[in-house]
Design an enzyme around this catalytic site. Structure first.
Site, short mmCIF file in Angstrom:
data_model
loop_
_atom_site.label_atom_id
_atom_site.label_comp_id
_atom_site.label_asym_id
_atom_site.label_seq_id
_atom_site.Cartn_x
_atom_site.Cartn_y
_atom_site.Cartn_z
N ARG A 111 0.86 -1.26 -0.05
CA ARG A 111 -0.10 -0.04 -0.05
C ARG A 111 0.82 1.18 -0.01
N THR A 153 10.83 14.69 4.07
CA THR A 153 11.69 14.34 5.38
C THR A 153 13.15 14.58 5.20
N GLY A 259 -0.25 19.56 1.27
CA GLY A 259 -1.46 19.35 0.57
C GLY A 259 -1.32 17.99 -0.02
N ALA A 264 -2.54 11.37 0.97
CA ALA A 264 -1.69 10.05 1.24
C ALA A 264 -2.41 9.40 2.61
N ARG A 290 -8.66 -23.43 17.28
CA ARG A 290 -7.61 -23.93 18.16
C ARG A 290 -8.33 -24.52 19.33
N GLU A 385 3.86 9.77 7.63
CA GLU A 385 2.85 10.75 7.10
C GLU A 385 2.15 11.31 8.37
N HIS A 388 1.69 10.02 15.22
CA HIS A 388 0.35 9.74 16.35
C HIS A 388 0.33 11.07 17.02
N ASP A 389 1.43 11.70 17.54
CA ASP A 389 1.31 12.76 18.65
C ASP A 389 1.33 14.11 17.68
P1 TGC Z 1 1.65 25.91 9.30
O1 TGC Z 1 2.44 26.97 9.71
O2 TGC Z 1 0.63 25.09 10.26
O3 TGC Z 1 1.41 25.60 8.01
C1 TGC Z 1 2.19 26.02 6.85
C2 TGC Z 1 1.46 26.19 5.50
O4 TGC Z 1 0.78 25.34 5.45
C3 TGC Z 1 -0.75 25.01 5.48
N1 TGC Z 1 -1.30 23.83 5.76
C4 TGC Z 1 -1.66 22.98 4.95
N2 TGC Z 1 -2.33 22.73 3.73
C5 TGC Z 1 -2.55 21.92 3.26
N3 TGC Z 1 -2.86 20.68 3.95
C6 TGC Z 1 -2.57 20.47 5.28
N4 TGC Z 1 -2.82 19.58 5.70
C7 TGC Z 1 -2.07 21.73 5.96
N5 TGC Z 1 -1.37 21.97 7.02
C8 TGC Z 1 -1.02 23.22 7.07
C9 TGC Z 1 -1.11 26.34 6.21
O5 TGC Z 1 -2.35 26.77 6.07
C10 TGC Z 1 0.19 27.27 5.95
O6 TGC Z 1 -0.41 27.87 4.62
P2 TGC Z 1 0.16 29.37 4.45
O7 TGC Z 1 -0.62 29.85 3.16
O8 TGC Z 1 -0.28 30.01 5.61
O9 TGC Z 1 1.60 29.19 4.47
O10 TGC Z 1 3.10 24.80 9.42
P3 TGC Z 1 4.07 24.08 10.61
O11 TGC Z 1 5.38 24.34 10.33
O12 TGC Z 1 3.44 24.79 11.91
O13 TGC Z 1 3.69 22.65 10.71
C11 TGC Z 1 2.48 22.12 10.80
C12 TGC Z 1 2.41 20.53 11.36
C13 TGC Z 1 3.52 19.95 12.18
C14 TGC Z 1 0.92 20.02 11.38
C15 TGC Z 1 3.17 19.98 9.86
O14 TGC Z 1 4.33 20.23 9.48
C16 TGC Z 1 3.11 18.23 9.77
O15 TGC Z 1 2.15 17.75 9.46
N6 TGC Z 1 4.13 17.69 10.09
C17 TGC Z 1 4.20 16.28 10.04
C18 TGC Z 1 5.15 15.77 8.72
C19 TGC Z 1 4.73 14.61 7.90
O16 TGC Z 1 3.68 14.39 7.81
N7 TGC Z 1 5.72 14.17 7.13
C20 TGC Z 1 5.27 13.26 6.16
C21 TGC Z 1 6.48 13.13 5.21
S1 TGC Z 1 6.01 12.20 3.78
C22 TGC Z 1 5.88 10.49 4.62
O17 TGC Z 1 5.77 10.23 5.55
C23 TGC Z 1 5.33 9.55 3.54
S2 TGC Z 1 5.25 7.97 4.02
C24 TGC Z 1 4.62 7.32 2.61
C25 TGC Z 1 4.34 5.76 2.61
O18 TGC Z 1 5.26 5.06 2.57
O19 TGC Z 1 3.08 5.63 2.52
P1 FAD Z 2 10.74 13.14 14.92
O1 FAD Z 2 10.16 14.40 13.93
O2 FAD Z 2 12.02 13.47 15.17
O3 FAD Z 2 9.95 12.84 16.16
C1 FAD Z 2 10.31 12.01 17.35
C2 FAD Z 2 9.41 11.94 18.24
O4 FAD Z 2 9.14 13.15 18.95
C3 FAD Z 2 8.07 11.48 17.66
O5 FAD Z 2 7.42 10.66 18.81
C4 FAD Z 2 7.19 12.75 17.76
O6 FAD Z 2 5.72 12.61 17.71
C5 FAD Z 2 7.72 13.53 18.69
N1 FAD Z 2 7.54 14.92 18.50
C6 FAD Z 2 7.78 15.72 17.31
N2 FAD Z 2 7.58 17.13 17.55
C7 FAD Z 2 6.79 17.05 18.56
C8 FAD Z 2 5.68 18.03 19.23
N3 FAD Z 2 5.85 19.43 18.60
N4 FAD Z 2 5.14 17.82 20.25
C9 FAD Z 2 5.08 16.48 20.80
N5 FAD Z 2 5.88 15.58 20.30
C10 FAD Z 2 6.47 15.78 19.21
N6 FAD Z 2 9.13 10.97 4.64
C11 FAD Z 2 9.09 11.41 3.51
O7 FAD Z 2 9.20 12.66 3.23
N7 FAD Z 2 8.95 10.46 2.41
C12 FAD Z 2 8.76 9.10 2.30
O8 FAD Z 2 8.39 8.43 1.52
C13 FAD Z 2 8.67 8.59 3.75
N8 FAD Z 2 8.75 7.38 3.99
C14 FAD Z 2 8.84 6.75 5.32
C15 FAD Z 2 9.03 5.30 5.27
C16 FAD Z 2 9.26 4.74 6.52
C17 FAD Z 2 9.33 3.55 6.66
C18 FAD Z 2 9.34 5.45 7.85
C19 FAD Z 2 9.98 5.18 9.04
C20 FAD Z 2 9.44 7.05 7.55
C21 FAD Z 2 9.21 7.51 6.21
N9 FAD Z 2 9.26 8.69 6.16
C22 FAD Z 2 9.19 9.42 4.94
C23 FAD Z 2 9.57 9.89 7.15
C24 FAD Z 2 8.33 10.10 8.15
O9 FAD Z 2 7.34 10.96 7.59
C25 FAD Z 2 9.02 10.67 9.44
O10 FAD Z 2 9.69 9.60 10.09
C26 FAD Z 2 7.88 11.21 10.37
O11 FAD Z 2 7.50 12.55 9.82
C27 FAD Z 2 8.49 11.47 11.71
O12 FAD Z 2 9.80 12.30 11.67
P2 FAD Z 2 11.15 11.89 12.41
O13 FAD Z 2 11.17 10.30 12.26
O14 FAD Z 2 12.06 12.74 12.15
O15 FAD Z 2 10.58 11.81 13.98
#
Ligand code: TGC
Ligand code: FAD
Length: 406
Positions: A111, A153, A259, A264, A290, A385, A388-389
């Site tokens: 997935r 990331t 966005g 995702a 079982r 993505e 949890h926190d």
């Molecule tokens: P913040 O100041 O809140 O927002 C910045 C700008 O972004 C807008 N915005 C959004 N727009 C669309 N969708 C959303 N969900 C949005 N959330 C915020 C917001 O309105 C603002 O826009 P503008 O026009 O004012 O500039 O940003 P922040 O720096 O305070 O961060 C907020 C936070 C912590 C929620 C965000 O950074 C976040 O979601 N962090 C988590 C990072 C994350 O999810 N990384 C994922 C990496 S990809 C991945 O993991 C792929 S795994 C794939 C797989 O294998 O399935």
């Molecule tokens: P950190 O951000 O260092 O977090 C560590 C701990 O601190 C977590 O428990 C978190 O919840 C906590 N924490 C952080 N900030 C706060 C806060 N403000 N308040 C309270 N607690 C907090 N990324 C991509 O860009 N593309 C991909 O395709 C992708 N694929 C992935 C595949 C796998 C198998 C994995 C494990 C990760 C992947 N990621 C990808 C990265 C993923 O999105 C990040 O691991 C995730 O966003 C968390 O970042 P980190 O690992 O640096 O943890």
């Protein structure tokens, strides 16, 4: 002394056969159209035929089964909601959710590959790309001819991607890209990468970086105990010359990558429930077969409590994602609602996987059954993505109006 009512190991002999029967305790099927059910059932059959027989071996070997790529394309897993004129499946959000549910029922890693391709590579090109970029890349990505990855990331910037340091410098004809991305799904075999980097003014831009560009490498990350059938890697950029035509013209700022995450995370909300449903179904069947103390373990109240709580949580999750799908179809789902569903489904799934593993006793830790694999996979799904926190804090911010990230 207990009476033995079946041959020892009888149930284990059939363990590797995929006997999955999807739980639907509240007749949620009635909420689906005939087309939804057709799509769901055809993906379910594909998973039974193509994924279930091979997935354990690939997970044990820590390899992504690349031979599944054409089949994934055929079932519409790459870009389900992208319009057909760009090669997508042109489906609605409920269909997209059902496809992810069925694929993750097989394995979160498969997935993951589909989520990245559709939601994190095709979607940004579709939503932020030029017409030339859409026509050039989307059909190839939809058919699986090209595979993509998504680089947000960084080693030092995960939950807080806005602090990224990967950067581009305007050199006139091209941008010079430097930096590194970490934990990137699909990166070791991807043909293109959607990379998010800051320009000289500190504004985040999206770029299409192609395999083979000088200075670009994507080393694989080894040694994972989770999501073993998914390839994860780094993206390293050492003075990579990226042509200006490869920049996504129609978005600037962190809202660009966030966005894509909405797309995702929505798919994961459905997908994780698929893993939960597989664990529940496996544990339920096992509990009826079982025999201990002369009767099926499913007859003991402690096991019934586990199973009853599992189906209750699955049912609540199914209703939540269905409603989210309806809102998404009407373009009314907020990012915070998507966060709630992603978080709830993954928590539901991880808890169910842990309980199911216990119901299977010692057999639960083996690859004879899918439960331990799901359980380990979900340890990644709960982190990527948005952890949890982070999703909890997004809900907290939405309901209080107070931003815990500032
Ligand atoms: P913040 O100041 O809140 O927002 C910045 C700008 O972004 C807008 N915005 C959004 N727009 C669309 N969708 C959303 N969900 C949005 N959330 C915020 C917001 O309105 C603002 O826009 P503008 O026009 O004012 O500039 O940003 P922040 O720096 O305070 O961060 C907020 C936070 C912590 C929620 C965000 O950074 C976040 O979601 N962090 C988590 C990072 C994350 O999810 N990384 C994922 C990496 S990809 C991945 O993991 C792929 S795994 C794939 C797989 O294998 O399935
Ligand atoms: P950190 O951000 O260092 O977090 C560590 C701990 O601190 C977590 O428990 C978190 O919840 C906590 N924490 C952080 N900030 C706060 C806060 N403000 N308040 C309270 N607690 C907090 N990324 C991509 O860009 N593309 C991909 O395709 C992708 N694929 C992935 C595949 C796998 C198998 C994995 C494990 C990760 C992947 N990621 C990808 C990265 C993923 O999105 C990040 O691991 C995730 O966003 C968390 O970042 P980190 O690992 O640096 O943890």
């Amino acid at each position: 002394m207990s009476k033995q009512t079946s041959e020892p190991n009888d149930i284990h002999r059939s363990a590797k056969k995929d006997l999955y029967e999807a739980p639907d305790y509240y007749q949620i099927d009635d909420l689906l159209s005939e087309e939804h059910k057709l799509i769901r059932d055809s993906v379910r059959s594909w998973v039974k035929k193509e994924v279930s027989p091979i997935i354990e071996d690939f997970a044990q070997k820590a390899q992504f089964p690349k031979h599944l790529i054409p089949g994934l394309a055929e079932i519409g897993a790459f870009g389900p909601t992208i319009p057909t004129n760009y090669g997508g499946a042109g489906l609605d959000y409920i269909s997209y959710g059902l496809i992810m549910q069925e694929i993750e029922r097989g394995d979160s890693g498969i997935r993951s590959a589909a989520s990245v391709q559709g939601s994190l590579v095709m979607y940004p090109i579709y939503a932020y790309g030029s017409e030339e970029q859409k026509m050039h890349y989307l059909p190839k990505l939809a058919s699986g001819e090209y595979m993509g990855c998504f680089g947000l990331t960084e080693p030092d910037h995960g939950s807080d991607p806005g602090s990224m340091i990967t950067n581009i410098k305007d050199m006139g004809d091209y941008f010079l890209l430097n930096g590194a991305k970490m934990w990137i799904s699909n990166s070791p075999f991807a043909d293109i990468a959607i990379v998010w980097a800051k320009d000289e003014e500190g504004i985040i831009r999206g770029l299409i970086v192609e395999k083979g560009m000088e200075g670009f490498s994507a080393p694989e990350i080894h040694g994972k105990w989770s999501l073993r059938a998914s390839a994860s890697g780094e993206l390293v950029f050492d003075n990579v010359k990226v042509p200006k035509k490869n920049v996504l013209p129609n978005v600037k700022g962190l809202k660009g990558p966030l966005g894509c995450l909405n797309q995702a995370r929505y798919g994961i909300a459905w997908g994780a429930l698929g893993a939960a449903m597989d664990c529940y179904d496996t544990a339920l069947r096992y509990s009826k077969e079982r025999i201990q103390f002369g009767r099926p373990i499913g007859g003991f109240q402690l096991q019934q409590k586990k199973l009853a709580e599992m189906i209750t949580e699955i049912t609540k999750g199914q209703l939540l994602v269905w409603r989210l799908g309806v809102l998404r179809n009407e373009n009314r789902a907020s990012p915070a609602q998507i966060s709630m569903a992603k978080r709830n489904s993954v928590e539901t799934a991880i808890n169910i996987a842990r309980e199911a593993r216990q119901i299977l006793g010692g057999m639960g830790i083996t690859g004879e059954y899918p439960v331990m694999r799901h359980m380990m996979n979900l340890e990644s799904v709960v982190t990527y993505e948005g952890t949890h926190d982070i999703h909890l804090l997004i809900t907290g911010m939405d309901i209080t109006g107070l931003n815990a990230f500032e």
